[in-house]
Structures are given as structure tokens and as C-alpha cells.
Design a protein around this motif. Sequence first.
Motif, PDB file in Angstrom:
ATOM      1  N   LYS A   2       0.836  -1.246  -0.028  1.00 56.51           N
ATOM      2  CA  LYS A   2      -0.182   0.161   0.168  1.00 56.51           C
ATOM      3  C   LYS A   2       1.005   1.346  -0.038  1.00 56.51           C
ATOM      4  N   LYS A   3       0.407   2.401  -0.641  1.00 57.52           N
ATOM      5  CA  LYS A   3       1.044   3.588  -0.588  1.00 57.52           C
ATOM      6  C   LYS A   3       0.446   4.738   0.315  1.00 57.52           C
ATOM      7  N   ILE A   4       1.059   5.382   0.725  1.00 57.77           N
ATOM      8  CA  ILE A   4       0.515   6.412   1.815  1.00 57.77           C
ATOM      9  C   ILE A   4       1.380   7.898   1.523  1.00 57.77           C
ATOM     10  N   PHE A   5       0.747   8.644   1.301  1.00 53.64           N
ATOM     11  CA  PHE A   5       1.172  10.273   1.017  1.00 53.64           C
ATOM     12  C   PHE A   5       1.033  10.736   2.354  1.00 53.64           C
ATOM     13  N   VAL A   6       2.103  11.333   3.096  1.00 52.90           N
ATOM     14  CA  VAL A   6       2.198  12.232   4.323  1.00 52.90           C
ATOM     15  C   VAL A   6       2.555  13.460   3.734  1.00 52.90           C
ATOM     16  N   THR A   7       1.656  14.307   4.293  1.00 54.26           N
ATOM     17  CA  THR A   7       1.944  15.894   4.084  1.00 54.26           C
ATOM     18  C   THR A   7       1.633  16.721   5.359  1.00 54.26           C
ATOM     19  N   GLY A   8       1.971  17.841   4.945  1.00 51.50           N
ATOM     20  CA  GLY A   8       1.492  19.173   5.971  1.00 51.50           C
ATOM     21  C   GLY A   8       2.871  19.826   6.454  1.00 51.50           C
ATOM     22  N   GLY A   9       2.469  20.820   7.309  1.00 54.48           N
ATOM     23  CA  GLY A   9       3.479  22.030   7.773  1.00 54.48           C
ATOM     24  C   GLY A   9       4.030  21.576   9.002  1.00 54.48           C
ATOM     25  N   LEU A 105      -2.184  10.898   4.541  1.00 52.85           N
ATOM     26  CA  LEU A 105      -2.301  11.331   5.939  1.00 52.85           C
ATOM     27  C   LEU A 105      -1.703  12.841   5.834  1.00 52.85           C
ATOM     28  N   SER A 106      -2.622  13.755   6.640  1.00 50.16           N
ATOM     29  CA  SER A 106      -2.432  15.368   6.634  1.00 50.16           C
ATOM     30  C   SER A 106      -2.164  15.726   7.885  1.00 50.16           C
ATOM     31  N   PHE A 107      -1.295  16.708   8.114  1.00 49.10           N
ATOM     32  CA  PHE A 107      -0.772  17.146   9.332  1.00 49.10           C
ATOM     33  C   PHE A 107      -0.524  18.603   9.359  1.00 49.10           C
ATOM     34  N   GLY A 108      -1.805  19.125   8.416  1.00 52.71           N
ATOM     35  CA  GLY A 108      -2.228  20.396   8.519  1.00 52.71           C
ATOM     36  C   GLY A 108      -1.301  21.462   7.942  1.00 52.71           C
ATOM     37  N   GLY A 109      -1.916  22.721   7.975  1.00 55.97           N
ATOM     38  CA  GLY A 109      -1.073  23.984   7.343  1.00 55.97           C
ATOM     39  C   GLY A 109      -1.481  23.960   5.836  1.00 55.97           C
ATOM     40  N   TYR A 110      -0.827  25.161   5.382  1.00 54.54           N
ATOM     41  CA  TYR A 110      -1.188  25.401   3.721  1.00 54.54           C
ATOM     42  C   TYR A 110      -0.570  24.410   3.012  1.00 54.54           C
ATOM     43  N   ILE A 111       0.542  23.830   3.201  1.00 53.48           N
ATOM     44  CA  ILE A 111       1.207  22.930   2.608  1.00 53.48           C
ATOM     45  C   ILE A 111       0.289  21.666   2.158  1.00 53.48           C
ATOM     46  N   ALA A 112      -0.377  21.322   3.211  1.00 54.35           N
ATOM     47  CA  ALA A 112      -1.100  20.118   2.966  1.00 54.35           C
ATOM     48  C   ALA A 112      -2.497  20.243   2.402  1.00 54.35           C
ATOM     49  N   LEU A 113      -2.984  21.528   2.314  1.00 59.32           N
ATOM     50  CA  LEU A 113      -4.376  21.923   1.715  1.00 59.32           C
ATOM     51  C   LEU A 113      -4.442  21.536   0.280  1.00 59.32           C
ATOM     52  N   PRO A 114      -3.837  21.750  -0.737  1.00 60.35           N
ATOM     53  CA  PRO A 114      -3.808  21.466  -2.082  1.00 60.35           C
ATOM     54  C   PRO A 114      -3.885  19.901  -2.406  1.00 60.35           C
ATOM     55  N   VAL A 115      -3.008  19.225  -1.514  1.00 60.09           N
ATOM     56  CA  VAL A 115      -2.767  17.684  -1.655  1.00 60.09           C
ATOM     57  C   VAL A 115      -4.129  17.084  -1.084  1.00 60.09           C
ATOM     58  N   VAL A 116      -4.661  17.672  -0.160  1.00 59.49           N
ATOM     59  CA  VAL A 116      -5.820  16.953   0.587  1.00 59.49           C
ATOM     60  C   VAL A 116      -7.177  17.154  -0.487  1.00 59.49           C
ATOM     61  N   VAL A 117      -7.189  18.595  -0.833  1.00 60.18           N
ATOM     62  CA  VAL A 117      -8.391  18.724  -1.829  1.00 60.18           C
ATOM     63  C   VAL A 117      -8.291  18.073  -3.120  1.00 60.18           C
ATOM     64  N   ALA A 118      -7.092  17.851  -3.722  1.00 60.10           N
ATOM     65  CA  ALA A 118      -7.110  17.101  -4.873  1.00 60.10           C
ATOM     66  C   ALA A 118      -6.989  15.598  -4.580  1.00 60.10           C
ATOM     67  N   LYS A 140      -9.252  24.321   9.102  1.00 57.09           N
ATOM     68  CA  LYS A 140     -10.584  24.250   9.110  1.00 57.09           C
ATOM     69  C   LYS A 140     -11.370  23.705   7.571  1.00 57.09           C
ATOM     70  N   ILE A 141     -10.502  23.993   6.594  1.00 60.91           N
ATOM     71  CA  ILE A 141     -10.971  23.583   5.317  1.00 60.91           C
ATOM     72  C   ILE A 141     -10.610  22.088   4.986  1.00 60.91           C
ATOM     73  N   ILE A 142      -9.513  21.797   5.495  1.00 59.01           N
ATOM     74  CA  ILE A 142      -9.036  20.430   5.392  1.00 59.01           C
ATOM     75  C   ILE A 142      -9.914  19.360   5.811  1.00 59.01           C
ATOM     76  N   GLN A 143     -10.470  19.558   7.272  1.00 57.94           N
ATOM     77  CA  GLN A 143     -11.410  18.667   7.860  1.00 57.94           C
ATOM     78  C   GLN A 143     -12.625  18.404   7.087  1.00 57.94           C
ATOM     79  N   ILE A 144     -13.174  19.559   6.361  1.00 59.56           N
ATOM     80  CA  ILE A 144     -14.143  19.280   5.361  1.00 59.56           C
ATOM     81  C   ILE A 144     -13.957  18.003   4.505  1.00 59.56           C
ATOM     82  N   PHE A 145     -12.793  17.778   3.903  1.00 53.77           N
ATOM     83  CA  PHE A 145     -12.596  16.902   3.047  1.00 53.77           C
ATOM     84  C   PHE A 145     -11.978  15.418   3.680  1.00 53.77           C
ATOM     85  N   SER A 146     -12.126  15.345   4.764  1.00 60.63           N
ATOM     86  CA  SER A 146     -11.118  14.506   5.606  1.00 60.63           C
ATOM     87  C   SER A 146     -12.145  13.279   5.938  1.00 60.63           C
TER      88      SER A 146
END
Length: 280
Positions: A2-9, A105-118, A140-146
Motif C-alpha cells: 500500500k502507498k501512503i502520502f504524508v503531508t503537512g507543515g 495522511l495530513s498534518f495540516g497547514g497550507y502545504i497540506a491543503l492542495p494535496v488534501v483537496v486534490a 478548518k478547510i482540510i477537515q471538510i474533505f477528511s
Amino acid sequence: MKKIFVTGGHYTPAAAVISELVKRDDWEVFYIGKKHSFEGDEALSYEYIELKDNSRVRFLNITTGRLQPKFSQNISQSILSLIKIPVGFCQAFFWLIKNNPDIILSFGGYIALPVVVAGWTLGIPVVTHEQTKVFGLANKIIQIFSSRICVSFRSTLPVDNTGKWVLTGNPIREETYLIKDTAATRNLRSLKKSLKLPLIYVTGGKQGSHAINEEILKNLKELVKNYLVIIQTGDNQQFSDFQRFVDAKNALDKDLQKRLLVAKFFQKTRPISCSALLED
């Protein structure tokens, strides 16, 4: 596999999870983050330094801007940051389509936002983790898509939790309890035993804190007269805090110089217990 993308500020808790994932043989780990610590600064980020040569984790660079409720005093930099946001979305789509992860798997911040939405747009499940009690704008935006929202504090859980929210606590790296064993740390331990001085450890996180660094610099001479001081400055080249501390240390009397340990980052190499520095 399995592949996992970890991202966030917030890289530190992300690294704690990554260190556990790489111990298993059923996960291929990618970290998508920023190569440079700050916008407009050429200093390399801690995550890039740590992961660029890691054979078990592939680092993917993304360039994006931050959402800003109001423009900063530097209007041109604020505009440039906003222009980078669609660039970040394009890069996120590219990396996700190319590597096709099973989960993000997102750890928040502006770096994670485009990755999560995409990722959400492509139908990839998203789990996000919030380290603090209060969600920032991006989170607050990221949690909507989680699909799942992990939090560090029980008080952050909503009253009407339907199971989407999970109390996990804040992941902590094993290295938190370790420190690099060098001549400098051995000298500090020796001084602590002989002088019976208290030890102060100063850090502003992986990137350091310019505001904290400034305050310590103002009071450095008085501090080293009464304490042993370890400070992690970060590597912000805009303010050159590390070099300023090096210069300030060199300006101290020889016996006081030994009471100060300065580093941009602390990385594990031949680790020893931090508690050793606190022993009498």
C-alpha cells in the motif's frame, strides 16, 4: 504494498508516524512537502534535509502559497503567495496521479491543503491530524474533505461526534528523548556536575523562532552566567540567527562559551538519553 502520502507543515508529529510506518513492510511512504523552510528564503527545510537521502521515504516537493485572512505588511509577497496556490494544486494533482496512493495522511497547514483537496477530488481517502486545541484556517478547510479527523486534546472533540473524530494524542518521535552525543554535550554534562548549574533548552520548533531567538540574544550574557543553555536556532537565512548566536558566543569569555551549545537542528547520531544532561 500500500502507498501512503504524508503531508503537512507540522513535520515533527508526521516524522513520528513515518518512523513507525517504515518499520513495516506493507507501506510505501511518500512525504510531500516544501524544500525550503520559508517563503522567499533559500534555507532548506528540516524535512527535506532529513528525507532527501532516505531510501525508505520518497520526498516530493510542492510549491504553494498560504491562505491569508488579511495581507501582511509586505503586499507584494502576499500577492505572490496567493499566485502560488493554484501552482500547488497543479503539483498536487501531478504527484497524486503519478503515484496513485491508497491514502493521504495530513498534518495540516497550507502545504497540506492542495494535496488534501486534490486527493478528495480523485477519490483518495484522507486522514488529518490536528496538533493544537484550535484549528487554523487551512485545517478548518482540510477537515471538510477528511474521512477521519484525529485530535490531540479531548476538549477539541465536538459534542455531536458521529465517529469521524478520533482522540489520538500527539505523535512523539523517539528522538525527543535522545540527543546527539558530541564533545559539546559531554562538556555540558561535565560542567553541570561541577558547577551545579540548571540547564535551559530553548527551541522554537524545527524551524526555530526568530522572536524567541531575539529575546535570548538580548539576555544571553546574563543567562550563561547563571545557567547552561542549549538553543536550537533553526536555519532562517533571512535573519541569520544561527550565525548571530555563533558570533555572540565567540564574544563571551572563554569559560562562559562552554556553557552555551548552539545548533540549527538536533539530529540523532549515537544517541544518549537527554536525562543524562539533567543528572547531578
